[in-house]
Design a protein around this motif. Structure first.
Motif, mmCIF file in Angstrom:
data_model
loop_
_atom_site.group_PDB
_atom_site.id
_atom_site.type_symbol
_atom_site.label_atom_id
_atom_site.label_comp_id
_atom_site.label_asym_id
_atom_site.label_seq_id
_atom_site.Cartn_x
_atom_site.Cartn_y
_atom_site.Cartn_z
ATOM 1 N N UNK A 259 0.823 -1.218 0.000
ATOM 2 C CA UNK A 259 0.000 0.000 0.000
ATOM 3 C C UNK A 259 0.851 1.258 0.000
ATOM 4 N N UNK A 260 1.908 1.254 0.811
ATOM 5 C CA UNK A 260 2.763 2.422 0.998
ATOM 6 C C UNK A 260 1.972 3.650 1.432
ATOM 7 N N UNK A 261 0.925 3.381 2.211
ATOM 8 C CA UNK A 261 0.233 4.459 2.923
ATOM 9 C C UNK A 261 0.928 4.651 4.262
ATOM 10 N N UNK A 262 0.669 5.792 4.899
ATOM 11 C CA UNK A 262 1.261 6.076 6.200
ATOM 12 C C UNK A 262 0.317 5.639 7.313
ATOM 13 N N UNK A 263 0.830 4.830 8.213
ATOM 14 C CA UNK A 263 0.119 4.384 9.411
ATOM 15 C C UNK A 263 0.771 5.101 10.581
ATOM 16 N N UNK A 264 -0.007 5.909 11.304
ATOM 17 C CA UNK A 264 0.618 6.726 12.347
ATOM 18 C C UNK A 264 -0.294 6.863 13.555
ATOM 19 N N UNK A 265 0.318 7.259 14.646
ATOM 20 C CA UNK A 265 -0.392 7.515 15.898
ATOM 21 C C UNK A 265 -0.262 9.003 16.226
ATOM 22 N N UNK A 266 -1.275 9.526 16.905
ATOM 23 C CA UNK A 266 -1.253 10.936 17.289
ATOM 24 C C UNK A 266 -2.149 11.130 18.502
#
Length: 319
Positions: A259-266
């Protein structure tokens, strides 16, 4: 037949914009800007493992660089230089020309100098080492997540996995849907601009290359947290609209790679800023869960509130 050095000169020697000395010598020379750290990553793509041998070479040239750019995006780094390692079974100048055009199209789009590399004979394999810059102290790592942080995913995960499945004959898609999904597989869009904007918002981040759940596991382990993913919050509808079953859509989003999407926490206090960022950038940002204390482990929350352990994870080259 052209020599190794003639191939490099003919197809991979092009003007650079921020390299003091590019390919042609024993090493490249470059300098970093004041106040910056270097971010360095490398990836290897092997025919038969990462791509089909008959993959369009222009798209393959783009993807070879794009997957490395995605690693820099995940660190909030600005790409600057790349080095290409290329192993070829034979010299096919038509293939090489198309591959190089795709590679440099991606490099031009994201401001990257191809500063050097190497070629040799052997089974088809493509390797990029990429270098970028990030202001000292602002790199986003996998280890900064804290209990209470939201979990977000960019864009539309799952399309690349459906594209691969369609090429393998495992799923039937309409002509339009197949073109969309195979395009996502073969020509991924690295989220460089988004990664730069997330420097002051995300607490932990990586790019989804081996599947959302498998890659989320890296954040969970590195940050010392547990995680709960809300199945009802996953961006499944666009995949359902392509005509696949809910089970196929769910597995593609949670366990599909490439996918090369960004998986992030905030932290939750950034929700409004992230919604505004999504609107301004035109890139969907979906809040899909939250981090918990370590003893929560990595779980899925079904629509009825049940917590279940995932039945599948992501891709592992050696599993």
């Amino acid at each position: 037949m052209p020599s190794e050095f003639e191939l490099i000169r003919r197809y991979f020697s092009r003007a650079t914009s921020h390299t003091d000395l590019a390919g042609g010598d024993d090493a490249a020379l470059m300098h970093t800007r004041p106040g910056m750290q270097l971010a360095v990553s490398t990836d290897l793509l092997v025919a038969g493992t990462h791509f089909f041998g008959d993959t369009d070479p222009h798209g393959l040239g783009w993807k070879t660089l794009a997957v490395n750019l995605s690693d820099l995006a995940a660190m909030g780094a600005e790409p600057r230089w790349a080095f290409l390692g290329l192993t070829l079974p034979t010299v096919d100048e038509g293939w090489l020309s198309s591959f190089a055009d795709g590679l440099f199209a991606c490099a031009s789009r994201y401001g990257v100098d191809i500063a050097g590399g190497d070629t040799t004979r052997g089974p088809l394999a493509l390797s990029i080492t990429i270098l970028g810059e990030v202001p000292t102290g602002l790199a986003i790592t996998r280890c900064g997540g804290r209990a209470g942080d939201d979990i977000w995913i960019s864009g539309q995960p799952g399309r690349a996995a459906l594209g691969l499945a369609s090429l393998q004959g495992k799923v039937s898609l309409s002509t339009t849907a197949q073109a969309e999904c195979v395009g996502a597989l073969q020509r991924p869009v690295p989220r460089i601009e988004l990664g730069l904007e997330l420097r002051t918002l995300a607490s932990a981040m990586l790019d989804v290359s081996d599947g959302l759940l498998g890659d989320l596991g890296h954040i969970v382990e590195c940050s010392g947290c547990g995680a709960i993913v809300d199945v009802s919050h996953l961006p499944l509808q666009p995949l359902l609209d392509l005509g696949v079953s809910e089970a196929s859509a769910r597995r593609s989003v949670l366990a599909g790679g490439d996918d090369y999407e960004l998986l992030f926490c905030a932290p939750p206090r950034h929700r409004a800023a992230l919604r505004q960022l999504a609107q301004d950038s035109g890139v969907a940002l979906t809040r899909i869960g939250e981090l918990h204390e370590r003893d929560a482990d990595l779980m899925l929350r079904e629509a009825d509130g049940r917590l279940l352990a995932p039945l599948f994870s992501g891709y592992d080259h050696f599993a």
